[in-house]
Design an enzyme around this catalytic site. Structure first.
Site, short mmCIF file in Angstrom:
data_model
loop_
_atom_site.label_atom_id
_atom_site.label_comp_id
_atom_site.label_asym_id
_atom_site.label_seq_id
_atom_site.Cartn_x
_atom_site.Cartn_y
_atom_site.Cartn_z
CG ASP A 90 2.17 3.61 -2.40
OD1 ASP A 90 1.19 4.47 -2.54
OD2 ASP A 90 3.19 3.70 -1.61
CG ASP A 193 -0.58 -17.80 -4.76
OD1 ASP A 193 -0.15 -18.67 -5.39
OD2 ASP A 193 -1.45 -16.93 -5.34
#
Length: 285
Positions: A90, A193
């Site tokens: 999405d 991260d």
């Protein structure tokens, strides 16, 4: 994008694609916004060899989503087509974060970090950037961080000539120096991260995490990465630390955790990160 892939995606989505535009946000991959007659999607493309990287990215997003603590984009598909691989999810319309948005992000990240495990690591390996990241489980954080984080990156740096053997500490030296800093640490589910390019704030103010490198580790690892390239804003840290307070060793651990990410950047992008790496190595090891 070639016509064959566009048709393949249309069939996959069971919808007509009306526009494909190149956008930023793919980092090491090409990134596109794909508009259909009903929805918008985010497409990342790379070589066929990158399919496993996309697979582990999708796994990480799904693992975070299943905690029901913070949102991630819904994954539509990851696959290969002709000479390329792709990840389709999405598209999240985003906005610049406000202080209130940062406060919510801090709350939700803390909730994610309260998700725990019996061991440090994960049941599968993944990637940090384009580099393989080993998540072999360990009972102690000092062992995991030494053997699965620092030593592999130090070895890469030596192999490609960016660090000398004398600049790289031994495993015994690393463990000896870290044991006193790593007391009482419990596993938290990490994004892995978390720099400024890996979260989004939707138009309605909902935080989303993207591009994870998930595993169970010390919660401060994610905080260290947020601070490496500029920080997330005071409201974020105040909100987060109301759940995970700092202690006398936090600032030292932050630098030691940033060492891993700086080594990754040294190995991916070259000698411009050498000075920062050596500075931390000399300070702590």
């Amino acid at each position: 994008m070639n016509k064959g892939l566009k048709l393949h995606l249309s069939n996959l989505l069971e919808d007509t694609i009306i526009n494909v535009s190149s956008i930023g946000g793919g980092d090491i991959s090409q990134a596109y916004k794909v508009d259909t007659s009903n929805c918008a999607y985010f497409l990342k493309m790379n070589s066929v060899s990158a399919l496993n990287m996309f697979k582990t990215e999708a796994y990480g997003l799904d693992l975070i989503a299943k905690t029901n603590t913070i949102k991630t984009p819904n994954i539509i598909a990851f696959d290969k087509f002709e000479n390329a691989s792709f990840l389709l999810m999405d598209f999240i319309e985003s906005k610049r974060a406000s202080a209130e948005d940062y406060e919510i992000l801090g709350e939700q990240l803390a909730a994610l970090h309260k998700c725990t495990s019996d061991n440090f690591g994960l049941n599968k390996d993944n990637y940090i950037g384009s580099l393989p990241q080993s998540n072999t489980t360990h009972n102690t954080w000092v062992e995991f961080y030494t053997y699965e984080r620092l030593l592999p990156q130090l070895e890469i740096a030596k192999q490609i000539g960016l660090l000398s053997g004398s600049e790289s500490p031994s495993e015994q030296r690393i463990i000896g120096q870290l044991e006193s800093l790593f007391n009482g640490i419990k596993p938290s589910l990490l994004h892995g991260d978390l720099w400024g390019g890996n979260y989004l704030i939707s138009k309605v103010g909902e935080p989303y995490l993207i591009d994870p490198a998930v595993y169970y580790g010390h919660s401060e690892v994610d905080i260290a990465m947020t601070k490496l390239f500029g920080g997330f804003g005071n409201a974020f840290y105040e909100s987060y630390h109301s759940h995970f307070p700092s202690d006398t060793n936090t600032s030292a651990r932050i630098e030691v955790y940033q060492l891993y990410y700086l080594l990754v950047h040294l190995n991916l992008f070259g000698s411009s990160y050498y000075g920062s790496v050596v500075s931390i190595l000399n300070k702590y090891f």
